[in-house]
Design an enzyme around this catalytic site. Structure first.
Site, short mmCIF file in Angstrom:
data_model
loop_
_atom_site.label_atom_id
_atom_site.label_comp_id
_atom_site.label_asym_id
_atom_site.label_seq_id
_atom_site.Cartn_x
_atom_site.Cartn_y
_atom_site.Cartn_z
CB CYS A 129 -0.93 0.01 1.20
SG CYS A 129 -2.33 -1.07 0.91
N1 CO8 Z 1 -20.12 -9.27 7.64
C1 CO8 Z 1 -20.62 -9.37 8.90
N2 CO8 Z 1 -19.86 -9.58 9.98
C2 CO8 Z 1 -18.53 -9.72 9.79
C3 CO8 Z 1 -17.92 -9.64 8.51
C4 CO8 Z 1 -18.79 -9.42 7.42
N3 CO8 Z 1 -18.32 -9.32 6.17
N4 CO8 Z 1 -16.60 -9.81 8.64
C5 CO8 Z 1 -16.35 -10.00 9.93
N5 CO8 Z 1 -17.52 -9.94 10.64
C6 CO8 Z 1 -17.69 -10.11 12.09
C7 CO8 Z 1 -16.60 -10.96 12.69
O1 CO8 Z 1 -16.92 -12.32 12.58
C8 CO8 Z 1 -16.56 -10.49 14.12
O2 CO8 Z 1 -17.60 -11.14 14.85
P1 CO8 Z 1 -17.37 -11.55 16.41
O3 CO8 Z 1 -17.21 -10.23 17.12
O4 CO8 Z 1 -18.64 -12.27 16.73
O5 CO8 Z 1 -16.12 -12.37 16.43
C9 CO8 Z 1 -16.95 -9.01 14.03
O6 CO8 Z 1 -17.59 -8.87 12.77
C10 CO8 Z 1 -15.76 -8.09 14.12
O7 CO8 Z 1 -14.73 -8.53 13.19
P2 CO8 Z 1 -13.35 -7.82 13.05
O8 CO8 Z 1 -12.73 -7.68 14.42
O9 CO8 Z 1 -12.54 -8.49 11.99
O10 CO8 Z 1 -13.84 -6.39 12.51
P3 CO8 Z 1 -13.19 -4.98 12.62
O11 CO8 Z 1 -14.09 -4.11 13.36
O12 CO8 Z 1 -11.75 -5.04 13.04
O13 CO8 Z 1 -13.20 -4.50 11.07
C11 CO8 Z 1 -11.65 -4.30 9.21
C12 CO8 Z 1 -12.49 -5.24 10.07
C13 CO8 Z 1 -12.59 -3.41 8.43
C14 CO8 Z 1 -10.82 -5.15 8.27
C15 CO8 Z 1 -10.73 -3.43 10.10
O14 CO8 Z 1 -10.05 -4.21 11.05
C16 CO8 Z 1 -9.69 -2.65 9.30
O15 CO8 Z 1 -9.98 -1.91 8.38
N6 CO8 Z 1 -8.41 -2.77 9.69
C17 CO8 Z 1 -7.32 -2.04 9.03
C18 CO8 Z 1 -6.94 -2.81 7.84
C19 CO8 Z 1 -5.88 -2.16 7.00
O16 CO8 Z 1 -5.62 -0.99 7.04
N7 CO8 Z 1 -5.25 -2.96 6.23
C20 CO8 Z 1 -4.28 -2.50 5.31
C21 CO8 Z 1 -4.60 -3.32 4.14
S1 CO8 Z 1 -3.95 -3.15 2.71
C22 CO8 Z 1 -2.25 -3.14 2.47
O17 CO8 Z 1 -1.51 -2.57 3.14
C23 CO8 Z 1 -1.68 -3.94 1.38
C24 CO8 Z 1 -2.64 -4.49 0.51
C25 CO8 Z 1 -2.17 -4.84 -0.80
C26 CO8 Z 1 -3.25 -4.97 -1.82
C27 CO8 Z 1 -4.08 -6.20 -1.72
C28 CO8 Z 1 -5.14 -6.24 -2.75
C29 CO8 Z 1 -6.16 -7.36 -2.68
#
Ligand code: CO8
Length: 373
Positions: A156
């Protein structure tokens, strides 16, 4: 020392859009198919059923409302779940080069530059379509640019790291005019069958022209006051896809080897790193975070950007200070902060200070401090 400016930017935006509602409907159809297929094992307790996704979760957790993609039918087909691209012959322009040429031409037009005035082409993205010949060399050829080209990848942070290479090349005289492109075909390296991440990414390509101030003729120019890069190893965002996969005899049923992450950990660890990085960078240039008129931040998560800004300026800030493009484009890997810069800089006045900053896998953080001339 030569003063260096960003004199133009370009954005290729694919025509297809997948809304959260469309995405979730297709994912949930896939879940129903899988649970039906494995009904016996689920009933016997030897397999966990898949759980549906939801629009409410996606919007609350990330701020994403839709994403642009190069091809949507394949992605939304619950029996396929990845884009459908036509394989191209070697004598045809490759897809990654095609979108880079489109964005590159726009950036050159904005900078008032002809392609033959470019003497360095950098293709900097989270994944390359192939190993070689370098994408940048194909793009250089297709545009009719001179000099040389090469590829680089810092996930990224590929764009901000690319801008630093471009700035240094101009400063040292290696090049006079650099075209840096970020073709991000994220739809081809996202596991659309994984509920935790199926909503995160979108496709685009951004392009930036970097040149010496004394050759720049664009009406609006952005002097690069400084760049600062940092990396710290983490396994929390990984892509294990690679040329050795076929030699490893892995389980054919195993999850796709491409993008995966520990989203929570990334959120918690990267926010303080990014805020401290920006503050330190501004400090070395004699500025405070409050003096910055606009922050064009990496676009991965709404809450993440709000927290970075809160740490920096100690108050909630709105779109005027830190514009969001995430709701329309989703996370576009390295292109996110450049899209924000491309779309939200026209209203700034001469002398206004801005910061382009990316953060992501590696971990990697790159910041570019600019001032409007
Ligand atoms: N629908 C409904 N519920 C869901 C879903 C869904 N799709 N997904 C997860 N849940 C549930 C989980 O099961 C969990 O349930 P429980 O509490 O019962 O266990 C609950 O929701 C909470 O899950 P999470 O803790 O995973 O959710 P978050 O609140 O942490 O949100 C995010 C998830 C949005 C992913 C968040 O953590 C985030 O944005 N984090 C930062 C990520 C980031 O910045 N990453 C950088 C990525 S990219 C990069 O640097 C390189 C990428 C290179 C390119 C790749 C291209 C493909």
């Amino acid at each position: 020392m030569t003063s260096v400016v960003i004199s133009g930017t370009g954005l290729f935006r694919p025509q297809h859009i997948i809304t959260n509602a469309e995405l979730v409907a297709s994912y949930n159809a896939y879940v129903a198919l899988q649970n039906e297929r494995h009904a016996e094992a689920i009933a016997a307790g030897t397999r966990e059923p898949l759980v549906p996704s939801s629009v409410e979760f996606i919007e609350k957790a990330s701020g994403i409302k839709q994403r642009h993609v190069l091809e949507k039918d394949g992605v939304l087909d619950p029996t396929r779940m990845f884009p459908r691209f036509q394989e191209r012959a070697d004598d045809q322009l490759s897809l990654m080069a095609e979108i880079a040429v489109d964005a590159g031409r726009q950036a050159l037009a904005a900078a008032g530059k002809r392609a033959d005035e470019v003497d360095m082409v950098l293709c900097s993205a989270a994944n390359m379509q192939r190993a070689y010949p370098a994408m940048a060399v194909e793009i250089q050829h297709a545009l009719g640019a001179g000099g040389f080209g090469f590829d680089m990848n810092v996930a990224c942070s590929s764009a901000t790291f690319g801008i630093e290479q471009a700035v240094n090349a101009v400063k040292t005289g290696t090049a006079r005019c650099v075209l840096m492109v970020n073709p991000e075909i994220t739809s081809a390296h996202l596991e659309w069958r994984d509920r935790d991440c199926h909503f995160i990414f979108g496709d685009v390509c951004t392009a930036v022209v970097v040149e010496a101030a004394d050759t720049a003729t664009a009406a609006a120019q952005w002097e690069v006051l400084g760049t600062k890069l940092a990396t710290k190893f983490s396994n929390n965002i990984r892509n294990n896809f690679g040329f050795m996969n076929s030699c490893e005899d892995s389980d054919p049923e195993a999850r796709d080897k491409k993008f995966r992450q520990e989203g929570r950990k990334v959120f918690k660890e990267v926010v303080p790193m990014a805020a401290a990085h920006i503050e330190a960078h501004l400090g070395t240039l004699g500025f405070t975070p409050q003096q910055v008129r606009r922050y064009w931040l990496h676009q991965a998560n709404l809450g993440m950007n709000q927290l970075v800004l809160k740490k920096l300026v100690d108050r909630e800030v709105g779109d005027d200070i830190a514009p969001l493009i995430l709701h329309e484009y989703a996370n576009t890997a390295s292109a996110g902060s450049v899209i924000a810069f491309h779309e939200h800089r026209g209203d700034l006045a001469a002398g206004d200070l801005g910061v382009i900053c990316s953060f992501g896998a590696g971990y990697s953080i790159g910041s570019v401090v600019v001032r409007r001339r």
